[in-house]
Design a protein around this motif. Structure first.
Motif: not given
Ligand code: NI
Ligand code: MN
Length: 223
Positions: A215-223
């Protein structure tokens, strides 16, 4: 649950509750948000006392009237600085805060802060049926296999920057011990002292054993 990377070791777990971990934002060249840009924060978790982890935690906890969770000595320090809601804990302990189960795990590192010193830690956070392990600052250690056995983290957030923590090679070993489904690297590239490691090498080394999400700073990921 959504996992938002804020830069360095700072993450916001967004679910039933919003759980902020190691919010070093002010003075962090990779910070994706300022301390005032985070929306609602229900709890702030701090792995250890170093400035790149304690960061803005005290101010944010006060601003949001959030629950401050940390090692006993750091939580008491926060209380002495005006944080009203503290949850002190120690290695091996688990607490439940507003339905979120937080376990404090060991870390092999050091930890001092303005108020003294305290043993460094990591956290396993269980929320909405997901279990996320934030390792804090640490080298790899055999007890990670116990963290796997006891808490079954689905996500492992691991430092890879070397010098102060694991490098990519040790992080690959940590993935073997922890057996997570998803790995998110942290604590690399923020400063010249920790810019020797490439997270793509982690993805290559882990291969099919886990899904490495860079992840780049500011990026998110969902579970
Ligand atoms: Ni540290
Ligand atoms: Mn650090």
């Amino acid at each position: 649950m959504e996992i938002l990377f804020l830069g360095h070791s700072a993450f916001l777990l967004k679910g039933t509750k919003n759980v902020l971990i190691d919010p070093f934002l002010t003075g962090n060249p990779s910070a994706a948000a300022g301390p005032g840009d985070l929306g609602d924060i229900d709890m702030v978790l701090v792995t250890h006392g170093h400035g790149d982890h304690l960061g803005d935690a005290l101010d944010i906890a006060k601003e949001h009237d959030a629950v401050f969770v940390a090692m006993h000595e750091i939580a008491n320090f926060a209380s002495s600085k005006g944080v009203l809601r503290i949850e002190p804990m120690n290695i091996g302990g688990s607490i439940t805060v507003d339905g979120v189960v937080i376990t404090m795990t060991n870390a092999t590192h050091s930890s001092d802060f303005e108020g003294g010193s305290a043993h460094p830690a990591g956290f396993v956070v269980a929320m909405d049926g997901h279990r996320v392990y934030h390792a804090g600052d640490t080298g790899v250690f055999c007890g990670m296999s116990l963290i796997c056995e006891l808490y079954h983290p689905e996500v492992a957030i691991l430092p890879i920057g070397s010098r102060y923590t694991m490098d990519v090679g040790e992080a690959i070993k940590a993935v073997e011990l922890l057996e997570p489904s998803i790995v998110i690297p942290m604590h690399y590239g923020t400063f010249p002292l920790i810019d020797s490691q490439d997270p793509k090498d982690l993805a290559k080394g882990v291969g099919t054993r886990a899904d490495v999400r860079i992840l780049a700073p500011g990026e998110s990921t969902s579970l």
